[in-house]
Each structure stands twice: as structure tokens, then as C-alpha cells.
Design an enzyme around this catalytic site. Structure first.
Site, PDB file in Angstrom:
ATOM      1  N   ASP A 183       0.860  -1.189   0.000  1.00 36.56           N
ATOM      2  CA  ASP A 183       0.000   0.000   0.000  1.00 36.56           C
ATOM      3  C   ASP A 183       0.897   1.240   0.000  1.00 36.56           C
ATOM      4  O   ASP A 183       1.669   1.447   0.943  1.00 36.56           O
ATOM      5  CB  ASP A 183      -0.890  -0.033   1.257  1.00 36.56           C
ATOM      6  CG  ASP A 183      -1.893   1.105   1.274  1.00 36.56           C
ATOM      7  OD1 ASP A 183      -2.049   1.792   0.247  1.00 36.56           O
ATOM      8  OD2 ASP A 183      -2.512   1.312   2.328  1.00 36.56           O
ATOM      9  N   ASP A 212      -3.334   2.073  -5.727  1.00 35.48           N
ATOM     10  CA  ASP A 212      -2.053   2.042  -4.999  1.00 35.48           C
ATOM     11  C   ASP A 212      -1.930   0.878  -4.028  1.00 35.48           C
ATOM     12  O   ASP A 212      -1.059   0.873  -3.180  1.00 35.48           O
ATOM     13  CB  ASP A 212      -1.873   3.351  -4.219  1.00 35.48           C
ATOM     14  CG  ASP A 212      -2.722   3.395  -2.966  1.00 35.48           C
ATOM     15  OD1 ASP A 212      -3.855   2.892  -3.008  1.00 35.48           O
ATOM     16  OD2 ASP A 212      -2.242   3.909  -1.942  1.00 35.48           O
ATOM     17  N   GLU A 213      -2.801  -0.092  -4.174  1.00 37.36           N
ATOM     18  CA  GLU A 213      -2.858  -1.138  -3.151  1.00 37.36           C
ATOM     19  C   GLU A 213      -3.083  -2.496  -3.810  1.00 37.36           C
ATOM     20  O   GLU A 213      -3.924  -2.604  -4.708  1.00 37.36           O
ATOM     21  CB  GLU A 213      -4.069  -0.821  -2.277  1.00 37.36           C
ATOM     22  CG  GLU A 213      -3.982  -1.272  -0.869  1.00 37.36           C
ATOM     23  CD  GLU A 213      -5.278  -0.919  -0.147  1.00 37.36           C
ATOM     24  OE1 GLU A 213      -5.730  -1.762   0.607  1.00 37.36           O
ATOM     25  OE2 GLU A 213      -5.827   0.178  -0.345  1.00 37.36           O
TER      26      GLU A 213
HETATM   27  P1  TTP Z   1      -5.439   5.098   0.697  1.00 35.45           P
HETATM   28  O1  TTP Z   1      -4.494   3.974   0.380  1.00 35.45           O
HETATM   29  O2  TTP Z   1      -6.644   4.811   1.524  1.00 35.45           O
HETATM   30  O3  TTP Z   1      -4.642   6.230   1.473  1.00 35.45           O
HETATM   31  P2  TTP Z   1      -3.278   6.953   1.127  1.00 35.45           P
HETATM   32  O4  TTP Z   1      -2.427   6.159   0.186  1.00 35.45           O
HETATM   33  O5  TTP Z   1      -3.563   8.345   0.686  1.00 35.45           O
HETATM   34  O6  TTP Z   1      -2.590   7.058   2.549  1.00 35.45           O
HETATM   35  P3  TTP Z   1      -2.051   5.900   3.526  1.00 35.45           P
HETATM   36  O7  TTP Z   1      -0.595   6.181   3.670  1.00 35.45           O
HETATM   37  O8  TTP Z   1      -2.797   6.077   4.803  1.00 35.45           O
HETATM   38  O9  TTP Z   1      -2.321   4.576   2.841  1.00 35.45           O
HETATM   39  O10 TTP Z   1      -5.932   5.786  -0.629  1.00 35.45           O
HETATM   40  C1  TTP Z   1      -5.170   5.753  -1.831  1.00 35.45           C
HETATM   41  C2  TTP Z   1      -5.499   6.967  -2.652  1.00 35.45           C
HETATM   42  O11 TTP Z   1      -6.898   6.975  -2.953  1.00 35.45           O
HETATM   43  C3  TTP Z   1      -5.240   8.267  -1.936  1.00 35.45           C
HETATM   44  O12 TTP Z   1      -3.908   8.709  -2.086  1.00 35.45           O
HETATM   45  C4  TTP Z   1      -6.236   9.188  -2.541  1.00 35.45           C
HETATM   46  C5  TTP Z   1      -7.393   8.303  -2.922  1.00 35.45           C
HETATM   47  N1  TTP Z   1      -8.487   8.465  -1.945  1.00 35.45           N
HETATM   48  C6  TTP Z   1      -9.539   9.313  -2.254  1.00 35.45           C
HETATM   49  O13 TTP Z   1      -9.564   9.891  -3.340  1.00 35.45           O
HETATM   50  N2  TTP Z   1     -10.552   9.460  -1.335  1.00 35.45           N
HETATM   51  C7  TTP Z   1     -10.564   8.819  -0.125  1.00 35.45           C
HETATM   52  O14 TTP Z   1     -11.509   9.000   0.674  1.00 35.45           O
HETATM   53  C8  TTP Z   1      -9.472   7.953   0.183  1.00 35.45           C
HETATM   54  C9  TTP Z   1      -9.435   7.223   1.501  1.00 35.45           C
HETATM   55  C10 TTP Z   1      -8.455   7.810  -0.744  1.00 35.45           C
END
Ligand code: TTP
Length: 361
Positions: A9, A104-105
Site C-alpha cells: 500500500d 495504490d494497493e
Molecule cells: P489510501 O491507500 O486509503 O490512502 P493513502 O495512500 O492516501 O494514505 P495511507 O498512507 O494512509 O495509505 O488511498 C489511496 C489513494 O486513494 C489516496 O492517495 C487518494 C485516494 N483516496 C480518495 O480519493 N478518497 C478517499 O476518501 C481515500 C481514503 C483515498
């Protein structure tokens, strides 16, 4: 089943890409999202901004109040998609068993991967190093024997962390794990569990699946299994998707059409986020809404040949709500896809639909 699963992730993904492309942003509290003067919402933010309380899905205006110096940049989905492709290419060097959850995951099954001398930990380390080199962003990884544990692990040492939970340590790890760390357990479910005196997986284990089913429906027995580290879901490479949707169960029932309509904007923001992960040539067929009333009956209503817009969902919602004069416990919005896409969907979001934010049936 002795699997070796890695969950990868990226850290604050959109923000990380923006900081990579403009290093001056690294020193600032940064968010990616819509503008506050247009009722925009934060998609994500860097960890500095998080220290001010800024979070994903928060109104940009609220985020600015918490952090007046917050720099907000508009999302550039094309750039994030390109980065996602590079991440995927890196994963493919180690295994073809890849299940992306979003841009991204992803889960990787490396049980039979010849790399790393049979060590999933070494593979995870290598992936993290390769992505720093190829993309200039950091990825956190979790390694364990199930998807459930690997996902918990990847979050454990975020950002830029690696956490390995070997099979013989899963049991011990779970005993003290707070129930709100279980994916799919949101605020409402956690509060209910806490009310029942259940704060940790150890306490969850003391209940029977039948008992949990009474309060949490289908999710109850699943909670029981997860508390024991049981998660037989394989890493699924690709699935046929026929629709994309998002839904929310509310901690208290909504009363009247105004309260329901007020929820549409945030539901649509979530839906758009999922639509953004589809191939750019994906075509929509129908828009639909789902309503669950306080008597647990569910109705869905859809309209053919429409693109998802606020006006369409508003009208669908008004018509759906009119079907029963009852308070509403859940609302969902979605689109049907023109042809079933063999796409990298959000299987885990489907197994734990957003309605399980409250874990209610
Ligand atoms: P996530 O993997 O949930 O979060 P993140 O990568 O930003 O941060 P973390 O380090 O906590 O994992 O989300 C991946 C991408 O998806 C994030 O960069 C932006 C997008 N996203 C949105 O557009 N809206 C949302 O509500 C969330 C949670 C994420």
C-alpha cells in the site's frame, strides 16, 4: 493452507506523487483534493497535514480550518494511473498472482515465487526498494499467511514500513488486536462491539458465531473467523465486474427526504473514486440507488442509459424513498457497466462492503 501473502500500500499515494514532482511541497502540509470555495473534498494528504487532523474525505474547508497553511493541489488522475502501472510492473517481477484493490494497493501471493530464496519478507523488501527507485515514492508492506493479516500488517508500521507476522505469531498478535483494526469494522460496529464488552480479538473469540450473527448479521460469523486469523480468501487475479457502487449505513436512521438527499454528495464522491480506477474507456449503462429502510427491507431503483450525475441520483432517490414511509438506515449509489469488465476491482471492498462501516446486515 500455508500461503505467503504480501499486501502493498503506497503511503499517502496522490500526495506522494505530488511531492515527488515538486519537492518544495515536502516541507509543507499538503493535501490533494477539491477547492474549499467549491465545496471540495480532500482525497488524501501528506503525513505532516495528518498531524493537524486533516483526513481523506474531509471537506477542504474543514481541513483549512484545522490547518490554515494547508496547501491543496488538484488531483491529476492520469499521473496516478501511470504510477499505478509502474507499481504493477514491479509486482509482476515477483509474481503473477496479483490482486489490485485500488490504484495504490494490492495483494500478492508469493507462495510459489522463486525469488527471495523462498522468503516473502525478502520479496517485500525488494519490492519496496524497487518502487522507491522506479517511482520515487514509498510503499508500506505487510507479510503474513492470509490477506486479512497481511493487510493489517501493512498498516502497522506505516508510513514506509514493513511488518511481518509469521504464521506462528498470528495467534498471539490477534489476541491484543483492537477490534476496530479489523477491516470492515467501522465506528458503528466498533461501538456496538465495545458496548458488548468486546474490545479485542481475544474478547471476540469468547463469543459464538451464532451470538455475533444476531447483532451483526452475516458479518458476525465472519468477525468470529477473523478473530481466529481464519481467512481462506485466495488472491484473485481478475474478476468480471458488472457494477460499481458504494453505500453507507448510518449510525442513526435518516428521517425524511432532505436528510437522505444531504448524503448524496459524499456517496457520489466515493463512487467517483472507484470509477476513477476503471479503465478510461469503461462505459456506464445504468445509474442506480439502493435504500434500506428501518424494517431492513431493501429497494433498488435504476435508470437506463444515464451517466451518473447528482440530478439523476437525486431523482432516483426521491422515487425510491417514496416507496415506503419509513426511516432509512442505508443508502447506496452505483452504476452498471456496459460490458462486464475483467478489471482489477476492489474485491475486498465487496467482501466488506462499505455498509459494513457499521457492520449491520
Ligand atoms: P489510501 O491507500 O486509503 O490512502 P493513502 O495512500 O492516501 O494514505 P495511507 O498512507 O494512509 O495509505 O488511498 C489511496 C489513494 O486513494 C489516496 O492517495 C487518494 C485516494 N483516496 C480518495 O480519493 N478518497 C478517499 O476518501 C481515500 C481514503 C483515498
Amino acid at each position: 493452507m500455508n500461503r505467503k501473502i504480501i499486501h502493498c500500500d503506497a503511503d499517502c499515494f496522490y500526495a506522494a506523487i505530488e511531492m515527488r514532482d515538486n519537492p518544495a511541497l515536502r516541507e509543507l502540509p499538503l493535501a490533494v483534493g477539491g477547492r474549499s470555495d467549491r465545496r471540495g473534498v480532500i482525497a488524501t494528504c501528506n503525513y505532516l497535514a495528518r498531524s493537524f487532523g486533516v483526513r481523506s474525505a474531509m471537506a477542504t474547508a474543514t481541513a483549512k480550518r484545522l490547518c490554515p497553511d494547508l496547501r491543496v493541489v488538484a488531483p491529476d488522475m492520469a499521473k496516478y494511473r501511470a504510477a499505478s502501472v509502474t507499481m504493477r510492473e514491479t509486482f509482476l517481477k515477483f509474481t503473477e498472482l496479483i490482486e489490485p484493490l485500488s490504484l495504490d494497493e494490492a495483494y500478492l501471493d508469493v507462495t510459489d515465487s522463486p525469488f527471495g530464496g523462498g522468503s516473502a519478507t525478502k520479496i517485500a523488501q525488494q519490492i519496496r526498494a524497487d518502487i522507491v527507485e522506479s517511482l520515487g515514492i514509498t510503499v508500506s508492506a505487510g507479510v503474513s499467511n492470509t490477506k486479512f493479516m497481511a493487510k493489517i500488517a501493512s498498516d502497522w508500521n506505516k508510513p514506509n514500513g514493513l511488518c511481518v507476522i509469521p504464521p506462528d505469531q498470528v495467534d498471539q498478535f490477534l489476541l491484543s488486536l483492537p477490534v476496530n483494526k479489523i477491516h470492515g469494522v467501522g465506528k458503528v460496529t466498533a461501538a456496538k462491539l465495545n458496548q458488548m464488552g468486546i474490545h479485542t480479538c481475544a474478547e471476540l473469540r469468547l463469543r459464538t458465531p451464532e451470538e455475533l450473527q444476531i447483532t451483526f448479521g452475516k458479518f458476525g460469523p465472519r468477525l468470529f473467523e477473523l478473530a481466529h486469523g481464519i481467512d481462506p480468501r485466495p488472491v484473485t487475479v481478475s474478476r468480471q465486474r458488472k457494477s460499481i457502487s458504494t453505500e453507507n449505513t448510518f449510525s442513526s436512521d435518516l428521517i425524511g427526504i432532505e436528510q437522505c438527499l444531504a448524503q448524496l454528495e459524499s456517496l457520489m464522491t466515493n463512487l467517483q473514486r472507484r470509477l476513477d480506477t476503471l479503465p478510461s474507456d469503461a462505459k456506464y449503462k445504468n445509474a442506480f440507488v439502493k435504500v434500506k429502510f428501518s424494517d431492513f427491507s431493501t429497494t433498488t431503483l435504476e435508470r437506463a442509459g444515464t451517466t451518473p450525475s447528482l440530478v439523476v441520483f437525486q431523482q432516483l432517490l426521491i422515487d425510491a424513498i417514496a416507496r415506503k414511509p419509513l426511516p432509512v438506515r442505508l443508502l447506496g449509489v452505483g452504476v452498471r457497466l456496459h460490458t462486464a469488465l475483467s478489471c482489477d476491482g476492489d474485491s475486498q471492498l465487496e467482501l466488506f462492503p462499505e455498509s459494513t462501516i457499521s457492520g449491520l446486515p
